[in-house]
Design an enzyme around this catalytic site. Structure first.
Site, short mmCIF file in Angstrom:
data_model
loop_
_atom_site.label_atom_id
_atom_site.label_comp_id
_atom_site.label_asym_id
_atom_site.label_seq_id
_atom_site.Cartn_x
_atom_site.Cartn_y
_atom_site.Cartn_z
N HIS A 43 24.45 37.53 -63.83
CA HIS A 43 23.92 37.39 -65.19
C HIS A 43 22.64 36.55 -65.16
CE1 HIS A 43 24.21 35.51 -69.37
NE2 HIS A 43 24.09 36.81 -69.61
N ARG A 44 21.51 37.20 -65.48
CA ARG A 44 20.19 36.58 -65.35
C ARG A 44 19.99 36.06 -63.92
NH1 ARG A 44 20.73 32.95 -70.90
NH2 ARG A 44 21.83 34.57 -72.08
N GLU A 95 21.50 41.31 -63.83
CA GLU A 95 21.25 41.58 -65.24
C GLU A 95 20.04 40.77 -65.65
OE1 GLU A 95 21.55 40.53 -69.59
OE2 GLU A 95 21.57 39.21 -67.83
N ASP A 151 16.77 40.25 -68.95
CA ASP A 151 16.38 40.46 -70.35
C ASP A 151 14.88 40.75 -70.42
OD1 ASP A 151 18.98 39.33 -71.68
OD2 ASP A 151 18.38 37.85 -70.20
N HIS A 156 14.89 35.56 -71.60
CA HIS A 156 15.98 35.81 -72.55
C HIS A 156 15.62 35.48 -73.99
CE1 HIS A 156 19.63 34.78 -74.86
NE2 HIS A 156 20.14 35.83 -74.23
N GLU A 178 18.54 44.52 -70.21
CA GLU A 178 18.85 44.33 -71.63
C GLU A 178 17.55 44.26 -72.42
OE1 GLU A 178 20.74 41.16 -74.82
OE2 GLU A 178 21.38 41.02 -72.73
N LYS A 191 15.61 43.08 -75.40
CA LYS A 191 15.75 42.02 -76.40
C LYS A 191 14.88 42.35 -77.60
CE LYS A 191 17.53 38.55 -75.94
NZ LYS A 191 18.87 38.06 -76.30
N ASP A 229 27.55 34.25 -64.38
CA ASP A 229 26.51 33.29 -63.97
C ASP A 229 26.73 32.83 -62.53
OD1 ASP A 229 25.29 33.27 -66.51
OD2 ASP A 229 26.66 31.72 -67.23
#
Length: 239
Positions: free
Chosen positions: A7-8, A34, A36, A49, A109, A111, A229
């Site tokens: 995640h990120r 992943e 953003d 993000h 993702e 945003k 994370d």
């Protein structure tokens, strides 16, 4: 086989949404990352993000008010200043170039729920085609209008709806929107939702899964994947 997405990147231990973080997730054995995407003032897809740069960089203001050159001058080490002296905000192009070479999965993702970035879908798709990574990419967004638009523009690339609250029959809803999968908040990803979605051929990838008990539950349920994370922790549990 349950896929582990950083995640990120490895956001629990490294500056989120930076190449440092993505490279660490890859080294830790994650199946994918992943990230953003937003647009700079000059229309370049950048990886960050928040709508504002305040939390994760040493700057202040909205991402959309900075040119790419100005964004590149910011330091995105976030809360990891003791570990790293500097980290740039990457462009999506930089990340896709790297992902193409590593052949790692990338969940993008969009945003665009708060700020409706005009032309974002087309700009992102252009880069995906440029680096020939259609088979590595999954799109997601809380903006389901955007998911529907992506389905029109590129039916073949996998898409998933992001959501926080309960949705009635999300396995049906996501297909109606034009997506293939669902990415629910972990508390909305009940065992029943996961099972019924699987029965309907809809992959479920919850976010953000950081505790070991939940990871084990998802592995046992043969969930399609999840976002964490701490990808290194997840990889060790999976083994």
């Amino acid at each position: 086989m349950t896929k582990i997405f950083g995640h990120r990147g490895s956001a629990g231990t490294h500056p989120e949404n930076t190449m440092i973080s993505f490279q660490q997730a890859f080294c830790d054995g994650a199946d994918g990352i992943e990230l953003d995407v937003q647009l700079s003032k000059d229309g370049i897809p950048v990886v960050i993000h928040d709508e504002k740069v305040d939390r994760t960089t040493d700057g202040k203001g909205l991402v959309k008010d900075f040119t790419l050159k100005e964004l590149k001058q910011l330091n995105a080490v976030y809360k990891f200043k003791k570990l790293y002296s500097h980290a740039e905000i990457p462009t999506l192009e930089e990340v896709l170039d790297w992902a193409a070479r590593k052949q790692t999965l990338v969940n993008i993702e969009l945003k665009n729920s708060i700020i409706p970035y005009s032309g974002m879908e087309e700009k992102v798709l252009e880069l995906i085609l440029k680096y020939d990574v259609e088979n590595l990419v999954i799109f997601s967004s809380f903006n389901h209008f955007s998911i529907a638009r992506l389905h029109t523009l590129s039916p073949s690339i996998e898409k998933a709806v992001l959501y926080m609250e309960g949705i009635n029959k999300p396995w049906d809803y996501t297909k109606w929107v034009g997506a293939q999968g669902i990415h629910p908040y972990i508390k909305a990803a009940t065992p029943t939702i996961i099972q019924r979605s699987k029965e309907n051929g809809v992959p479920v990838r919850p976010f953000t899964v950081n505790d070991e008990k939940t990871m084990l539950r998802l592995f046992k349920a043969e969930c399609a994947g999840f976002f964490t994370d701490y990808p290194k922790r997840a990889v060790l549990i999976k083994q």
